[in-house]
Design a protein around this motif. Sequence first.
Motif, PDB file in Angstrom:
ATOM      1  N   UNK A 204      20.206  16.277  -7.103  1.00 51.76           N
ATOM      2  CA  UNK A 204      20.432  15.016  -7.808  1.00 51.76           C
ATOM      3  C   UNK A 204      21.907  14.648  -7.741  1.00 51.76           C
ATOM      4  N   UNK A 205      22.167  13.357  -7.877  1.00 52.80           N
ATOM      5  CA  UNK A 205      23.543  12.859  -7.817  1.00 52.80           C
ATOM      6  C   UNK A 205      23.736  11.781  -8.867  1.00 52.80           C
ATOM      7  N   UNK A 206      24.968  11.587  -9.267  1.00 53.26           N
ATOM      8  CA  UNK A 206      25.376  10.400 -10.008  1.00 53.26           C
ATOM      9  C   UNK A 206      26.187   9.544  -9.041  1.00 53.26           C
ATOM     10  N   UNK A 207      25.776   8.307  -8.857  1.00 55.06           N
ATOM     11  CA  UNK A 207      26.438   7.466  -7.863  1.00 55.06           C
ATOM     12  C   UNK A 207      27.900   7.202  -8.199  1.00 55.06           C
ATOM     13  N   UNK A 208      28.258   7.397  -9.454  1.00 52.27           N
ATOM     14  CA  UNK A 208      29.653   7.179  -9.845  1.00 52.27           C
ATOM     15  C   UNK A 208      30.517   8.418  -9.663  1.00 52.27           C
ATOM     16  N   UNK A 209      29.904   9.545  -9.280  1.00 48.45           N
ATOM     17  CA  UNK A 209      30.690  10.740  -8.998  1.00 48.45           C
ATOM     18  C   UNK A 209      31.449  10.577  -7.679  1.00 48.45           C
TER      19      UNK A 209
END
Length: 379
Positions: A204-209
């Motif tokens: 999973x990812x956070x697009x703001x990372x």
Amino acid sequence: MTTVQMRSAPADRTAVGELARSAAEHREHGERHGTLHPLVWAALEQSVLPRVALPAHCGGLEWPVQQILDAVRQVALADPAAGWVAAIHAPAGAFLARLDPDTARTLAGRSPVIAGSSMPAGTVVPHGDRVRLSGRWPLVTGAPAMTLAALAAPHTIDQGTVTRWWLVPREDLEVEEDWDALGLRGSASHTVVTCATSVPVAHSIALTDPPRTDTPLFRYPLYGLMAGCIAAVAQATAERALSAFATLAEGTRTRHTSGTLAQQGHVQGAFARASGRVSAAVALLETATARAWAAALEGEVPPGERALLRSACCQMAEAAEHACRDLFDAAGSAAIHRANGLESCWRDAVVISRHALVADRGRQLAGAFELTSTAAKDL
């Protein structure tokens, strides 16, 4: 942070050209059936587009942003629905730049085609270093071709609840073929469903990372890249409308006036207004893209350039919708016939302008920075 040398973009664009030709040839299939022709799906999967924003360590090409936008526009000129699919799949490879490189390579496989939904519609139940993901995500464009879906869902951690995108292989999903919209008919933006599917947290990812790969493409604002691809489809749709209107006006005679539509003063004015509006939006988009890319080549893209970029993408979508609507109105009753191509441009432009990346949220983010110097993470 992993530093990877950027590959040179291919000099020829044969693969994109072949996709565009197939899309143009089979456009009517999408209009009638709500999905692209099987040959167009195959051409998309075989083209370079799903790999243009994929990290090099995953076999990606890492094209310069303007080349990505030009490729999407080329397909959209042939068929806006196929262009819409390209606009989703092309930038999605950049998601994997936010993963551990080994994990990214595993998820990418040999020929990744990534789709997704930004609506945080799912639920996440922690289960050790994995979660159980459940939910129904609408509007997953290009679902028939995807090998991997990025699905937004809230994730609660010690610091609070954040939205993460969970990367789920196609075999773990069900697709409900429910796409039935006014425009972009062939894009097959279906609903995908999963129930208690086990997904590693590492997937999973956070697009703001920040990305883990330090190359210009991944320094470029991810939201700006995705919005730029949407804007490229809007530009192509407006250009299609201008061309269709010029052809229609030249050969259409009105009942109560002499001469063709093209010879009527009010029609000439409407065309000039639409053409000028589109040209201005294109100029702003090209300037904002070039400035953001120049900054990415040097390092971090400043908030001011990010704000200009988002504003330009929104302006392009709005200009395209207004131009298509004004041209449709100026053509009078001649516009209602599907064979003219003008009514489909209006329908497509209306749908494009409703996408969250180029609608009110994008404008609000740009305006917030311009008025208060507040730079949101998703600017």
